[in-house]
Write a protein that holds these residues in place. Structure first.
Motif, PDB file in Angstrom:
ATOM      1  N   PRO A   1       0.994  -1.276  -0.071  1.00 29.90           N
ATOM      2  CA  PRO A   1       0.025   0.005   0.335  1.00 29.90           C
ATOM      3  C   PRO A   1       0.811   1.188   0.109  1.00 29.90           C
ATOM      4  O   PRO A   1       1.849   1.217   0.346  1.00 29.90           O
ATOM      5  CB  PRO A   1      -0.808  -0.110   1.236  1.00 29.90           C
ATOM      6  CG  PRO A   1      -0.138  -1.077   1.935  1.00 29.90           C
ATOM      7  CD  PRO A   1       0.680  -1.992   1.342  1.00 29.90           C
ATOM      8  N   LYS A   2       0.150   2.050  -0.538  1.00 26.64           N
ATOM      9  CA  LYS A   2       0.948   3.567  -0.745  1.00 26.64           C
ATOM     10  C   LYS A   2       0.889   4.345   0.432  1.00 26.64           C
ATOM     11  O   LYS A   2      -0.127   4.380   1.249  1.00 26.64           O
ATOM     12  CB  LYS A   2       0.420   4.428  -1.758  1.00 26.64           C
ATOM     13  CG  LYS A   2       0.886   3.797  -3.196  1.00 26.64           C
ATOM     14  CD  LYS A   2       0.175   4.771  -4.423  1.00 26.64           C
ATOM     15  CE  LYS A   2       0.479   4.230  -5.553  1.00 26.64           C
ATOM     16  NZ  LYS A   2      -0.377   5.227  -6.612  1.00 26.64           N
ATOM     17  N   LYS A   3       2.048   5.080   0.811  1.00 29.72           N
ATOM     18  CA  LYS A   3       1.964   6.005   2.211  1.00 29.72           C
ATOM     19  C   LYS A   3       1.092   7.322   1.807  1.00 29.72           C
ATOM     20  O   LYS A   3       1.341   7.701   0.822  1.00 29.72           O
ATOM     21  CB  LYS A   3       3.054   6.170   2.619  1.00 29.72           C
ATOM     22  CG  LYS A   3       3.951   5.137   3.006  1.00 29.72           C
ATOM     23  CD  LYS A   3       5.568   5.725   3.429  1.00 29.72           C
ATOM     24  CE  LYS A   3       6.449   4.435   3.750  1.00 29.72           C
ATOM     25  NZ  LYS A   3       7.562   5.039   3.873  1.00 29.72           N
ATOM     26  N   ILE A   4       0.372   7.716   2.521  1.00 31.28           N
ATOM     27  CA  ILE A   4      -0.425   9.094   2.722  1.00 31.28           C
ATOM     28  C   ILE A   4       0.561   9.930   2.875  1.00 31.28           C
ATOM     29  O   ILE A   4       0.955  10.106   3.940  1.00 31.28           O
ATOM     30  CB  ILE A   4      -1.874   8.928   3.123  1.00 31.28           C
ATOM     31  CG1 ILE A   4      -2.573   7.617   2.409  1.00 31.28           C
ATOM     32  CG2 ILE A   4      -2.569  10.137   3.188  1.00 31.28           C
ATOM     33  CD1 ILE A   4      -4.093   7.432   3.353  1.00 31.28           C
ATOM     34  N   ALA A   5       0.659  10.989   1.938  1.00 32.81           N
ATOM     35  CA  ALA A   5       1.413  12.069   2.102  1.00 32.81           C
ATOM     36  C   ALA A   5       0.624  13.449   1.703  1.00 32.81           C
ATOM     37  O   ALA A   5      -0.050  13.474   1.150  1.00 32.81           O
ATOM     38  CB  ALA A   5       2.727  12.030   1.579  1.00 32.81           C
ATOM     39  N   THR A   6       0.790  14.548   2.641  1.00 31.75           N
ATOM     40  CA  THR A   6       0.364  16.016   2.194  1.00 31.75           C
ATOM     41  C   THR A   6       1.303  16.356   0.779  1.00 31.75           C
ATOM     42  O   THR A   6       2.493  15.985   0.704  1.00 31.75           O
ATOM     43  CB  THR A   6       0.343  16.834   3.248  1.00 31.75           C
ATOM     44  OG1 THR A   6       1.979  16.987   3.581  1.00 31.75           O
ATOM     45  CG2 THR A   6      -0.280  16.378   4.535  1.00 31.75           C
TER      46      THR A   6
ATOM     47  N   HIS B   1       4.937   5.168  -4.389  1.00 29.97           N
ATOM     48  CA  HIS B   1       5.025   4.983  -3.128  1.00 29.97           C
ATOM     49  C   HIS B   1       4.143   5.826  -2.074  1.00 29.97           C
ATOM     50  O   HIS B   1       4.035   5.586  -0.896  1.00 29.97           O
ATOM     51  CB  HIS B   1       6.639   5.127  -2.504  1.00 29.97           C
ATOM     52  CG  HIS B   1       7.675   4.118  -3.179  1.00 29.97           C
ATOM     53  ND1 HIS B   1       7.595   2.725  -2.770  1.00 29.97           N
ATOM     54  CD2 HIS B   1       8.434   4.404  -4.073  1.00 29.97           C
ATOM     55  CE1 HIS B   1       8.506   2.293  -3.437  1.00 29.97           C
ATOM     56  NE2 HIS B   1       8.985   3.316  -4.288  1.00 29.97           N
ATOM     57  N   TYR B   2       3.835   6.932  -2.622  1.00 29.48           N
ATOM     58  CA  TYR B   2       3.014   8.080  -1.936  1.00 29.48           C
ATOM     59  C   TYR B   2       1.555   8.334  -2.642  1.00 29.48           C
ATOM     60  O   TYR B   2       1.711   8.468  -3.993  1.00 29.48           O
ATOM     61  CB  TYR B   2       3.763   9.230  -1.767  1.00 29.48           C
ATOM     62  CG  TYR B   2       5.116   9.154  -1.229  1.00 29.48           C
ATOM     63  CD1 TYR B   2       4.841   9.093   0.169  1.00 29.48           C
ATOM     64  CD2 TYR B   2       6.397   8.966  -1.651  1.00 29.48           C
ATOM     65  CE1 TYR B   2       6.204   9.133   1.075  1.00 29.48           C
ATOM     66  CE2 TYR B   2       7.484   8.711  -0.761  1.00 29.48           C
ATOM     67  CZ  TYR B   2       7.309   8.646   0.437  1.00 29.48           C
ATOM     68  OH  TYR B   2       8.291   8.627   1.178  1.00 29.48           O
ATOM     69  N   SER B   3       0.769   8.655  -1.904  1.00 33.84           N
ATOM     70  CA  SER B   3      -0.530   9.031  -2.258  1.00 33.84           C
ATOM     71  C   SER B   3      -0.841  10.273  -1.718  1.00 33.84           C
ATOM     72  O   SER B   3      -0.411  10.267  -0.424  1.00 33.84           O
ATOM     73  CB  SER B   3      -1.888   7.851  -1.943  1.00 33.84           C
ATOM     74  OG  SER B   3      -2.999   8.281  -2.304  1.00 33.84           O
ATOM     75  N   LEU B   4      -1.517  11.402  -2.421  1.00 28.33           N
ATOM     76  CA  LEU B   4      -1.748  12.492  -1.832  1.00 28.33           C
ATOM     77  C   LEU B   4      -2.984  12.597  -0.870  1.00 28.33           C
ATOM     78  O   LEU B   4      -4.016  11.741  -1.270  1.00 28.33           O
ATOM     79  CB  LEU B   4      -1.992  13.416  -3.083  1.00 28.33           C
ATOM     80  CG  LEU B   4      -2.167  14.702  -2.913  1.00 28.33           C
ATOM     81  CD1 LEU B   4      -1.056  15.444  -1.956  1.00 28.33           C
ATOM     82  CD2 LEU B   4      -2.466  15.754  -3.932  1.00 28.33           C
ATOM     83  N   GLN B   5      -2.662  13.037   0.210  1.00 29.07           N
ATOM     84  CA  GLN B   5      -3.988  13.140   1.120  1.00 29.07           C
ATOM     85  C   GLN B   5      -5.174  13.948   0.866  1.00 29.07           C
ATOM     86  O   GLN B   5      -4.888  15.113   0.122  1.00 29.07           O
ATOM     87  CB  GLN B   5      -3.424  13.472   2.653  1.00 29.07           C
ATOM     88  CG  GLN B   5      -4.236  13.527   3.657  1.00 29.07           C
ATOM     89  CD  GLN B   5      -3.761  14.249   4.884  1.00 29.07           C
ATOM     90  OE1 GLN B   5      -2.699  14.979   4.915  1.00 29.07           O
ATOM     91  NE2 GLN B   5      -4.178  13.637   6.038  1.00 29.07           N
TER      92      GLN B   5
ATOM     93  N   GLY C   1      -6.922  13.801 -11.037  1.00 28.76           N
ATOM     94  CA  GLY C   1      -7.964  12.811 -11.152  1.00 28.76           C
ATOM     95  C   GLY C   1      -8.757  12.470  -9.830  1.00 28.76           C
ATOM     96  O   GLY C   1      -9.437  13.392  -9.252  1.00 28.76           O
ATOM     97  N   GLY C   2      -8.183  11.448  -9.135  1.00 33.07           N
ATOM     98  CA  GLY C   2      -8.814  11.023  -7.841  1.00 33.07           C
ATOM     99  C   GLY C   2      -8.155  10.052  -7.252  1.00 33.07           C
ATOM    100  O   GLY C   2      -7.050   9.740  -7.551  1.00 33.07           O
ATOM    101  N   ARG C   3      -8.673   9.579  -5.961  1.00 38.70           N
ATOM    102  CA  ARG C   3      -8.033   8.511  -5.121  1.00 38.70           C
ATOM    103  C   ARG C   3      -6.549   8.651  -4.848  1.00 38.70           C
ATOM    104  O   ARG C   3      -5.632   7.824  -4.921  1.00 38.70           O
ATOM    105  CB  ARG C   3      -8.375   7.373  -6.169  1.00 38.70           C
ATOM    106  CG  ARG C   3      -9.458   7.011  -6.244  1.00 38.70           C
ATOM    107  CD  ARG C   3      -9.783   5.419  -6.865  1.00 38.70           C
ATOM    108  NE  ARG C   3     -10.889   4.999  -6.615  1.00 38.70           N
ATOM    109  CZ  ARG C   3     -11.295   3.857  -6.359  1.00 38.70           C
ATOM    110  NH1 ARG C   3     -10.339   2.939  -6.156  1.00 38.70           N
ATOM    111  NH2 ARG C   3     -12.618   3.544  -6.213  1.00 38.70           N
ATOM    112  N   GLY C   4      -6.285   9.781  -4.664  1.00 39.09           N
ATOM    113  CA  GLY C   4      -4.919  10.101  -4.281  1.00 39.09           C
ATOM    114  C   GLY C   4      -3.756  10.437  -5.379  1.00 39.09           C
ATOM    115  O   GLY C   4      -2.372  10.484  -4.985  1.00 39.09           O
TER     116      GLY C   4
END
Length: 73
Positions: free
Chosen positions: A2-7, A69-73, A35-38
């Motif tokens: 899973p990707k880490k959520i980051a600002t 590795h990262y998904s946008l919060q 788009g969406g979903r981070g």
């Protein structure tokens, strides 16, 4: 994995960490939702790309690595 959520600020910090020691370390980078979903993109402005000709390709390379590795919060 899973990707880490980051600002956006955290992602920008990661970009600058990867640019330390280069002449691109002071480049301005913006993180915007896509788009969406981070999903996200890293942007630079035209004057920065003109000042630093390699900036666009370096930012694209780092963005590709970090997107895994990262998904946008």
């Amino acid at each position: 994995m899973p990707k880490k959520i980051a600002t956006a600020d955290e992602l920008i910090w990661h970009f600058h960490e990867k640019l330390v020691g280069t002449n691109l370390s002071n480049a301005r980078i913006a993180i915007v939702p896509r788009g969406g979903r981070g999903d996200w993109s890293a942007l630079t402005n035209a004057s920065q790309r003109k000042q630093f000709p390699k900036l666009a390709s370096v930012v694209t390379r780092i963005e590709t690595q970090m997107r895994d590795h990262y998904s946008l919060q």
